[in-house]
Design an enzyme around this catalytic site. Structure first.
Site, short mmCIF file in Angstrom:
data_model
loop_
_atom_site.label_atom_id
_atom_site.label_comp_id
_atom_site.label_asym_id
_atom_site.label_seq_id
_atom_site.Cartn_x
_atom_site.Cartn_y
_atom_site.Cartn_z
N GLU A 32 -2.41 7.81 7.70
CA GLU A 32 -3.18 8.73 6.86
C GLU A 32 -4.06 9.60 7.74
O GLU A 32 -4.51 9.16 8.79
CB GLU A 32 -4.13 7.96 5.92
CG GLU A 32 -3.48 7.25 4.78
CD GLU A 32 -4.50 6.45 3.95
OE1 GLU A 32 -4.06 5.80 3.01
OE2 GLU A 32 -5.70 6.49 4.26
N ARG B 171 -7.23 -7.25 -10.10
CA ARG B 171 -7.99 -8.47 -10.43
C ARG B 171 -9.38 -8.09 -10.93
O ARG B 171 -9.78 -6.95 -10.84
CB ARG B 171 -8.14 -9.32 -9.16
CG ARG B 171 -8.90 -8.56 -8.07
CD ARG B 171 -9.36 -9.39 -6.91
NE ARG B 171 -10.29 -8.65 -6.08
CZ ARG B 171 -9.94 -7.88 -5.05
NH1 ARG B 171 -8.66 -7.72 -4.73
NH2 ARG B 171 -10.86 -7.24 -4.36
N LYS C 23 0.83 -1.21 0.00
CA LYS C 23 0.00 0.00 0.00
C LYS C 23 0.86 1.26 0.00
O LYS C 23 0.47 2.29 -0.56
CB LYS C 23 -0.95 0.01 1.20
CG LYS C 23 -1.85 -1.23 1.28
CD LYS C 23 -2.62 -1.50 0.00
CE LYS C 23 -2.86 -2.99 -0.19
NZ LYS C 23 -3.39 -3.36 -1.50
N HIS D 128 -15.54 -4.42 6.88
CA HIS D 128 -14.69 -4.29 5.69
C HIS D 128 -14.96 -5.34 4.63
O HIS D 128 -14.14 -5.56 3.74
CB HIS D 128 -13.21 -4.26 6.08
CG HIS D 128 -12.93 -3.19 7.10
ND1 HIS D 128 -13.23 -1.87 6.87
CD2 HIS D 128 -12.44 -3.25 8.35
CE1 HIS D 128 -12.92 -1.16 7.95
NE2 HIS D 128 -12.45 -1.99 8.86
C1 MV4 Z 1 -10.00 5.10 5.55
C2 MV4 Z 1 -11.14 5.66 6.14
C3 MV4 Z 1 -11.06 6.99 6.50
N1 MV4 Z 1 -9.93 7.69 6.32
N2 MV4 Z 1 -8.89 5.84 5.38
C4 MV4 Z 1 -11.51 0.58 5.35
C5 MV4 Z 1 -11.02 -0.55 4.50
C6 MV4 Z 1 -9.84 -0.03 3.77
N3 MV4 Z 1 -9.89 -0.44 2.40
C7 MV4 Z 1 -9.87 1.44 3.94
N4 MV4 Z 1 -10.87 1.76 4.92
C8 MV4 Z 1 -11.03 3.04 5.34
N5 MV4 Z 1 -9.96 3.83 5.15
C9 MV4 Z 1 -8.87 7.10 5.77
N6 MV4 Z 1 -7.76 7.81 5.61
C10 MV4 Z 1 -12.25 4.86 6.32
C11 MV4 Z 1 -12.20 3.54 5.95
C12 MV4 Z 1 -13.36 2.77 6.27
C13 MV4 Z 1 -14.14 2.18 5.30
C14 MV4 Z 1 -13.85 2.30 3.96
C15 MV4 Z 1 -14.63 1.71 3.02
C16 MV4 Z 1 -15.75 1.00 3.42
C17 MV4 Z 1 -16.07 0.85 4.74
C18 MV4 Z 1 -15.28 1.43 5.69
C19 MV4 Z 1 -15.63 1.29 7.02
C20 MV4 Z 1 -14.84 1.87 7.96
C21 MV4 Z 1 -13.71 2.59 7.59
#
Ligand code: MV4
Length: 514
Positions: free
Chosen positions: A200, A293, A116, A235
């Protein structure tokens, strides 16, 4: 075009790939483990090769066995599907080294996106907006602390080797940082064998929107618009839509352009997905990660763009240019997908393995079911509990929701518990219908629906429940009497198992259909 392709996967996605192969005149080879002798993907393929015991690590993840199987049947290419080895650069390299074609991007592109932090560096260099934060792993807690102060709380700690939320922590103030840092490190080490973290700034109440891209080996990269994936539980995506309920052509163009930049930066070929966080209020968006993918939710893009992404994957893998230009991509209507899982929504979504005794899948106008099961199918504890995807299409989002409700009413599954009742409730939920989605939707929805009922449990309790479900499943298996083999299906199961057992004794350890 290829004459014969091995599909290194199982369940609904193996079947999805078989379907495009049939249309293209490609002969298909399934692989199967001990747990999948009678599975639908094996029945639907032209040939099938046994690759190991039930455990994924000894079968669907066993690179040497899969390559040996492909060589043995003279397959020319391997399609990895999603999950399992789909994003393993090591696998892609091994496939190419064996003189076969890997249906996907280069191992180099997969490696860049696999880390990442290196993906964030690639985005930064390509001029694609990233969430403010570090692009190198944090060398120490002191550095994490200084960086958090620099960007300002709340911040997110994330695993450099991760993705999908494992080893991720939201930290709202400096007092919480040390314990969050330590637990995230430990979780990352356990899950990925790599404890590196990066940081982040946290985006509050973001939408999760991803762009489907496609590249070829001639340097063309196009996008096929967005998918809204904000409805997730722990997630795991549960519902996906195309387009996003925001449905803003200008935003689609801007996000599409950034996603294409990302693809060009790594000379991407094949199907890929660029994930973004979108701040609803400001319409600002940031690169999150890129998946190298075909995704589970690709059907909603297919329904709205009218294109077959798997067919296009095969085309570009043979070295042909993309069959369409960016200008030729258009979007019509609205599609919604529900992931049907063998799990119990009334009992904290605990897994519910078992045998499907009765199955009626919906059909009719605007309905697409990508299913991995049939009546009498065994849903085992060994693999992901997703048994099917229900995708609906309507001219508008409202029409798609009406069709979704109708299709969910038609859907009948007995023998196992599924999350269908959960979707029936979501489809009636005011917040869902309004389309004002963000990543907190499921939490709020569950609070509404279980205000008087059961509570969400901790991940540890959830793990215990998985073990309990596995034990109960194993006990039920033992209690199943082999005395009666009256039904044709049961007879066929016994016959197949017998053939399988007999052939396993042979040196080739494989069974080929005539
Ligand atoms: C975040 C975020 C807020 N701010 N990054 C969750 C899974 C991963 N792919 C990234 N995720 C998140 N990253 C920053 N800087 C909030 C989430 C997140 C989230 C993202 C997508 C779908 C559901 C989620 C549930 C909680 C937090």
């Amino acid at each position: 075009m290829f004459r014969k392709v091995l599909i290194a996967n199982r369940g609904e996605i193996a079947i999805r790939i078989i379907r495009s192969c049939r249309e293209l005149g490609i002969r298909t080879v399934a692989i199967y483990s001990d747990a999948d002798v009678e599975s639908l993907h094996v029945r639907m393929a032209d040939e099938a090769v046994w690759i190991g015991p039930a455990s994924s690590s000894q079968s669907y993840l066993k690179i040497s066995n899969i390559i040996a199987a492909a060589k043995e049947v003279n397959a020319e290419a391997i399609h990895p599907g999603y999950g399992f080895l789909a994003e393993s650069a090591e696998f892609a390299r091994a496939v190419v080294a064996a003189g076969l074609t890997f249906i996907g991007p280069t191992a180099e592109a997969m490696e860049i996106m696999g880390s990442k932090t290196s993906a964030r560096r690639a985005a930064l260099e390509a001029g694609v907006p990233i969430v403010p934060g570090t692009v190198e792993p944090l060398p120490s807690f002191a550095e994490a602390s200084a960086t958090a102060e620099k960007y300002g709380f709340p911040v997110m700690l994330k695993a450099a080797a991760g993705g999908g939320g494992k080893g991720m922590r939201l930290v709202t103030n400096s007092a919480e940082l040390r314990s969050a840092f330590e637990t995230a490190q430990a979780e990352a080490a356990a899950a990925f064998g790599d404890s590196s973290l990066y940081l982040e700034k946290a985006v509050e109440r973001p939408r999760h929107i991803e762009i489907q891209i496609f590249g070829d080996t001639h340097g063309n990269v196009v996008h096929l618009g967005e998918r809204e994936c904000s409805i997730q539980r722990r997630h795991q995506k549960v519902i996906e839509e195309c387009p996003s309920p925001i449905n803003d052509p200008e935003l689609r163009r801007r996000m599409g352009e950034e996603a294409v930049k990302m693809g060009r930066a790594v000379k991407y070929s094949g199907a890929g997905t660029v994930e973004f966080l979108l701040a609803d209020a400001t319409r600002e968006f940031y690169f999150l990660e890129m998946n190298t993918r075909l995704q589970v939710e690709h059907p909603v893009t297919e329904l709205v763009t009218g294109r077959d992404l798997v067919r296009e994957q095969f085309r570009v893998a043979t070295g042909e240019p993309l069959s369409f230009t960016q200008e030729e991509v258009s979007w019509q209507g609205h599609a919604i997908e529900c992931r049907i899982y063998a799990e119990d929504p009334a009992n904290n979504f605990f897994p519910s393995p078992g045998t499907i005794t009765h199955l009626r899948e919906p059909s009719g106008p605007g309905i697409r079911v990508d299913s991995g099961v049939a009546p009498h199918s065994e849903v085992s504890i060994h693999y992901d509990p997703m048994i099917a995807k229900l995708a609906v299409w309507g001219r508008t989002r409202d029409e798609a929701i009406e069709r979704l409700r109708r299709a969910l009413d038609e859907y009948e599954v007995s023998g196992i518990t599924t999350n269908l009742p959960f979707f029936r409730e979501v489809a009636e939920d005011e917040e869902f219908v309004s389309g004002h989605l963000d990543t907190g939707f499921i939490t709020r929805f569950n609070e509404r629906r279980t205000a008087a009922g059961s509570k969400e449990v901790s991940p540890v309790e959830s793990d215990l429940a998985v073990i309990a479900a596995a034990l109960s499943y194993a006990l039920r298996q033992r209690q199943t009497s082999p005395g009666s083999i009256a039904t044709p299906a049961a007879r066929s199961r016994w016959k197949m198992a017998g053939r399988h057992a007999g052939l396993k004794g042979l040196t080739s350890s494989k069974w080929r259909k005539p």
